[in-house]
Design a protein around this motif. Structure first.
Motif, mmCIF file in Angstrom:
data_model
loop_
_atom_site.group_PDB
_atom_site.id
_atom_site.type_symbol
_atom_site.label_atom_id
_atom_site.label_comp_id
_atom_site.label_asym_id
_atom_site.label_seq_id
_atom_site.Cartn_x
_atom_site.Cartn_y
_atom_site.Cartn_z
ATOM 1 N N ASN A 187 -7.199 -10.689 6.743
ATOM 2 C CA ASN A 187 -5.756 -10.580 6.487
ATOM 3 C C ASN A 187 -4.922 -10.770 7.761
ATOM 4 O O ASN A 187 -3.698 -10.722 7.713
ATOM 5 C CB ASN A 187 -5.408 -9.249 5.817
ATOM 6 N N MET A 215 -1.183 -15.453 -1.205
ATOM 7 C CA MET A 215 -0.505 -14.769 -2.312
ATOM 8 C C MET A 215 0.999 -14.876 -2.066
ATOM 9 O O MET A 215 1.473 -14.732 -0.937
ATOM 10 C CB MET A 215 -0.901 -13.296 -2.391
ATOM 11 N N PHE A 238 -5.338 -1.263 -5.668
ATOM 12 C CA PHE A 238 -6.362 -1.952 -4.872
ATOM 13 C C PHE A 238 -7.754 -1.411 -5.205
ATOM 14 O O PHE A 238 -8.716 -2.163 -5.359
ATOM 15 C CB PHE A 238 -6.080 -1.853 -3.368
ATOM 16 N N GLY A 277 -14.798 -4.568 4.679
ATOM 17 C CA GLY A 277 -13.829 -4.987 3.655
ATOM 18 C C GLY A 277 -13.240 -6.363 3.846
ATOM 19 O O GLY A 277 -12.404 -6.786 3.070
ATOM 20 N N SER A 278 -13.609 -7.050 4.919
ATOM 21 C CA SER A 278 -12.976 -8.336 5.261
ATOM 22 C C SER A 278 -11.481 -8.200 5.473
ATOM 23 O O SER A 278 -10.729 -9.159 5.277
ATOM 24 C CB SER A 278 -13.270 -9.424 4.207
ATOM 25 N N THR A 279 -11.054 -7.014 5.893
ATOM 26 C CA THR A 279 -9.647 -6.835 6.252
ATOM 27 C C THR A 279 -9.294 -7.738 7.432
ATOM 28 O O THR A 279 -8.147 -8.148 7.586
ATOM 29 C CB THR A 279 -9.398 -5.350 6.604
ATOM 30 N N THR A 297 -4.432 -7.707 -9.770
ATOM 31 C CA THR A 297 -3.981 -8.293 -8.499
ATOM 32 C C THR A 297 -2.502 -8.672 -8.602
ATOM 33 O O THR A 297 -1.736 -8.503 -7.645
ATOM 34 C CB THR A 297 -4.849 -9.518 -8.113
ATOM 35 N N GLU A 341 0.730 -12.502 1.395
ATOM 36 C CA GLU A 341 -0.575 -12.228 2.038
ATOM 37 C C GLU A 341 -1.365 -13.512 2.233
ATOM 38 O O GLU A 341 -1.289 -14.428 1.427
ATOM 39 C CB GLU A 341 -1.419 -11.277 1.160
ATOM 40 N N PHE A 351 -0.635 -5.528 -8.198
ATOM 41 C CA PHE A 351 -0.739 -5.105 -6.791
ATOM 42 C C PHE A 351 0.264 -5.877 -5.931
ATOM 43 O O PHE A 351 1.004 -5.304 -5.115
ATOM 44 C CB PHE A 351 -2.181 -5.381 -6.350
ATOM 45 N N TYR A 406 -8.599 -13.535 -7.071
ATOM 46 C CA TYR A 406 -7.217 -13.128 -6.761
ATOM 47 C C TYR A 406 -6.281 -13.341 -7.957
ATOM 48 O O TYR A 406 -5.061 -13.249 -7.819
ATOM 49 C CB TYR A 406 -6.727 -13.858 -5.503
ATOM 50 N N SER A 439 -5.506 -14.370 3.027
ATOM 51 C CA SER A 439 -6.834 -13.768 3.129
ATOM 52 C C SER A 439 -7.787 -14.888 3.550
ATOM 53 O O SER A 439 -8.228 -15.683 2.719
ATOM 54 C CB SER A 439 -7.215 -13.160 1.777
ATOM 55 N N TYR A 464 -13.543 -9.608 -8.541
ATOM 56 C CA TYR A 464 -13.400 -9.335 -7.098
ATOM 57 C C TYR A 464 -14.763 -8.908 -6.542
ATOM 58 O O TYR A 464 -15.143 -7.737 -6.576
ATOM 59 C CB TYR A 464 -12.321 -8.268 -6.859
ATOM 60 N N TYR A 487 0.778 -1.245 0.000
ATOM 61 C CA TYR A 487 0.000 0.000 0.000
ATOM 62 C C TYR A 487 0.808 1.292 0.000
ATOM 63 O O TYR A 487 0.747 2.055 0.946
ATOM 64 C CB TYR A 487 -0.971 0.003 1.183
HETATM 65 C C1 AVI Z 1 -7.664 -5.739 1.950
HETATM 66 N N1 AVI Z 1 -8.011 -7.153 1.840
HETATM 67 C C2 AVI Z 1 -9.295 -7.433 2.479
HETATM 68 C C3 AVI Z 1 -7.916 -7.695 0.479
HETATM 69 C C4 AVI Z 1 -8.270 -9.199 0.481
HETATM 70 O O1 AVI Z 1 -9.103 -9.585 -0.336
HETATM 71 O O2 AVI Z 1 -7.741 -9.938 1.304
HETATM 72 C C5 AVI Z 1 -6.529 -7.503 -0.103
HETATM 73 C C6 AVI Z 1 -6.375 -8.092 -1.456
HETATM 74 N N2 AVI Z 1 -5.403 -8.854 -1.837
HETATM 75 C C7 AVI Z 1 -5.564 -9.184 -3.098
HETATM 76 N N3 AVI Z 1 -6.671 -8.666 -3.528
HETATM 77 C C8 AVI Z 1 -7.209 -7.954 -2.540
#
Ligand code: AVI
Length: 329
Positions: free
Chosen positions: A176, A262, A58, A171-173, A223, A290, A226, A216, A292, A67, A50
């Motif tokens: 993460n 990821m 994003f 956002g379902s953060t 993505t 990452e 990103f 994803y 998720s 998405y 970010y």
């Molecule tokens: C911020 N977060 C909720 C996103 C997710 O879906 O986990 C981050 C993301 N990573 C890849 N696409 C989006």
């Protein structure tokens, strides 16, 4: 806890906007990245996605056809904002940790017309920009913008106490966070909400792999860009010299662990500059960038209970893609 007794540094920026600065401590990026990349299973914290370019990417991801979380959550918020408001007996204060651009909350500010909104955000620039705009657009809402990181935010709320605060974490953060950290974070959200408060939180749901994998691995490659942006960010900030033409985006659903993973895979040996030293990542090495996590309504409700909340309601869309949970402290 140390912030509770320190007078808060604050500035009145306009009649309905007060800016509080908790001076979030700068992290030692070189030390943190060196440690995580040198581990037997190399990784990078997802926060490195970010920077400015990453946030813009994003934003574009959330509008891709694949998405689904953002648009599904928005449709749930739109459909149920009134019902939630009634359920909470016309809440007057919304607090939003990691508020970013403060976009989603507009929907609640419109529908609920609360007296206060308290965005908490680590990026001073982002917080100032977003809260100034919001203050203009919602002149009847008093905005207390707090520049802080999550952990500070949890220690601070008494100083800015508002009874019956609704914490909004969309956002379902939450997905993460690793399971143990997630439990602690949810407890922190309970502290932030305070006695008589509530939590409104989005959680992405488990579903067939094909749908998740597509979300994803979007066709436009956003993505992938990103994910790769974390390396561009490190190249710029630390001079790491990742050869990004020889790195590839990998994302897949790990069914056993109920999470999207990821990674960035080295397609050739990568000789990374980390301050004075060089680290070689062999071709084929994957850097884990990452997770998720995906939930069921029941599994997420159980996590809320474990963190000391009483679940009140949960709304899902007709396809069962996403869930919006309301819980009371
Ligand atoms: C911020 N977060 C909720 C996103 C997710 O879906 O986990 C981050 C993301 N990573 C890849 N696409 C989006």
């Amino acid at each position: 806890m140390k912030h509770q007794h320190t007078p808060l540094n604050h500035q009145q920026l306009c009649p309905n906007l007060t800016f509080y600065d908790l001076y979030p401590p700068a992290t030692d990026m070189l030390a943190e990245v060196s440690q995580s990349l040198s581990a037997p299973a190399p990784s990078l914290h997802p926060k490195y996605f970010y920077d400015e370019a990453g946030s813009a990417l994003f934003d574009r991801i959330t509008r891709t056809p694949e998405y689904y979380p953002t648009r599904t959550e928005t449709s749930l918020l739109t459909a149920y904002a009134e019902e939630i408001r009634a359920r909470l007996n016309q809440p007057q204060t919304i607090a939003e940790p990691g508020a970013g651009s403060c976009e989603k909350v507009r929907l609640l500010l419109d529908a609920w017309q609360p007296r206060h909104y308290m965005p908490l955000e680590i990026s001073r620039e982002c917080l100032l920009g977003a809260s100034r705009q919001l203050a203009q657009d919602f002149p009847d809402v008093h905005i207390s913008a707090v520049c802080a990181d999550y952990c500070q935010a949890m220690a601070m709320p008494q100083a800015l106490a508002q009874p019956g605060r609704v914490v909004f974490f969309p956002g379902s953060t939450i997905g993460n966070f690793e399971p143990a950290a997630r439990g602690e974070f949810l407890k922190g959200l309970r502290t932030l909400a305070g006695p008589g408060g509530a939590l409104l939180i989005g959680a992405d749901l488990q579903k067939p792999d094909t749908r998740l994998n597509a979300a994803y691995n979007d066709a436009e490659g956003l993505t992938a860009a990103f994910n790769m942006n974390a390396l561009h960010h490190l190249n710029r900030e630390l001079g790491c010299q990742f050869d990004t033409d020889n790195m590839q985006h990998v994302a897949f659903y790990n069914t056993a662990r109920q999470r999207i993973e990821m990674h960035l895979e080295c397609l050739s040996d990568q000789h990374i500059h980390l301050g004075e030293r060089t680290l070689t990542l062999k071709s084929g090495t994957r850097i884990h960038t990452e997770n998720s996590y995906k939930f069921t309504v029941e599994s997420f409700s159980a996590e809320l209970v474990a963190a000391g909340f009483t679940p009140l309601s949960c709304w899902t869309d007709p396809q069962n893609l996403f869930s919006l949970h309301l819980a009371q402290v």
